[in-house]
Every structure is written in C-alpha cells, then in structure tokens.
Design a protein around this motif. Sequence first.
Motif, mmCIF file in Angstrom:
data_model
loop_
_atom_site.group_PDB
_atom_site.id
_atom_site.type_symbol
_atom_site.label_atom_id
_atom_site.label_comp_id
_atom_site.label_asym_id
_atom_site.label_seq_id
_atom_site.Cartn_x
_atom_site.Cartn_y
_atom_site.Cartn_z
ATOM 1 N N ARG A 8 0.835 -1.206 0.000
ATOM 2 C CA ARG A 8 0.000 0.000 0.000
ATOM 3 C C ARG A 8 0.868 1.253 0.000
ATOM 4 O O ARG A 8 0.642 2.173 -0.783
ATOM 5 C CB ARG A 8 -0.930 -0.004 1.210
ATOM 6 N N ILE A 11 2.578 1.661 -3.463
ATOM 7 C CA ILE A 11 1.669 2.068 -4.543
ATOM 8 C C ILE A 11 1.266 3.532 -4.372
ATOM 9 O O ILE A 11 1.227 4.290 -5.344
ATOM 10 C CB ILE A 11 0.423 1.157 -4.604
ATOM 11 N N LEU A 12 0.984 3.948 -3.146
ATOM 12 C CA LEU A 12 0.626 5.346 -2.913
ATOM 13 C C LEU A 12 1.780 6.276 -3.279
ATOM 14 O O LEU A 12 1.566 7.355 -3.855
ATOM 15 C CB LEU A 12 0.188 5.559 -1.464
ATOM 16 N N LEU A 61 -5.854 2.585 -11.001
ATOM 17 C CA LEU A 61 -4.817 2.542 -9.969
ATOM 18 C C LEU A 61 -5.392 2.105 -8.625
ATOM 19 O O LEU A 61 -4.764 1.345 -7.888
ATOM 20 C CB LEU A 61 -4.124 3.904 -9.854
ATOM 21 N N ALA A 62 -6.608 2.552 -8.306
ATOM 22 C CA ALA A 62 -7.249 2.164 -7.045
ATOM 23 C C ALA A 62 -7.563 0.666 -7.028
ATOM 24 O O ALA A 62 -7.369 -0.008 -6.008
ATOM 25 C CB ALA A 62 -8.520 2.972 -6.819
ATOM 26 N N LEU A 65 -4.332 -1.248 -6.551
ATOM 27 C CA LEU A 65 -3.936 -1.193 -5.141
ATOM 28 C C LEU A 65 -4.713 -2.220 -4.324
ATOM 29 O O LEU A 65 -4.129 -2.973 -3.538
ATOM 30 C CB LEU A 65 -4.166 0.211 -4.584
ATOM 31 N N GLN A 69 -3.090 -5.543 -2.438
ATOM 32 C CA GLN A 69 -3.222 -5.722 -0.998
ATOM 33 C C GLN A 69 -3.777 -7.104 -0.669
ATOM 34 O O GLN A 69 -3.367 -7.729 0.309
ATOM 35 C CB GLN A 69 -4.098 -4.628 -0.397
#
Length: 111
Positions: A8, A11-12, A61-62, A65, A69
Amino acid sequence: MTESTPVRDHILKMMTHLNEMEVLGAEIDGETQIDIILQSLPKSFEQFHLNYNMNNRDYSLAELLAELQVVEGLFHQSSQVHIAEKVSASKPKGRKKRKRQTDSTKKVNGP
C-alpha cells in the motif's frame, strides 16, 4: 520496493510520483501507469504480474492497489502457515519426560 515494504505504501508513493509527472506536463496513459507500477514490484509479485498480462486485466490505480493488498495478505497467511508447520515439525513427538524425585518425595516414599 523492497520485500519488507507494505505494498500500500509503495503504490501510494508511486501514484504520487505519477501525479507529479502529470503536473509537470507528462502525458502517461492509465495502462502505462499500471505497467510502471507492476515493473517496480519485487519478485514475490511476479505471478500477479504474469496473471495480469495473460488475462488482459484492466485496472484503475485504485483497483490495482486493492488487488495487490489482497495478494500481499495471502503472502502473509502463507508465511504464517509455513512457520506454524516448521514449529510443529520441530517439536518432539511421543516423548514424555520422567519426573525427578525430589528429596522430600524420597523420604516419604522411601529409597
């Protein structure tokens, strides 16, 4: 990304860099952004990357992610199972310890 870094966080951070590049005038389409992120992942995510390419997935992208995860959670579950198996395999089986007689039990029960 190193193996110990939470996916996480990585990726952020990558999303922040991609946004900064767009602000500076770079035009990077969504598919290329996903490819950049997938290329930055460690070898433990290699199977995920292969499945993504083989199945022609199309993530935002969300969504990427969230999927990564889930995969990371599976890695942790798998490693905990392996650790539990190693611990249980290292325990001696079928052996019982014999109690030592103390001085007080010797006197009561005799020699």
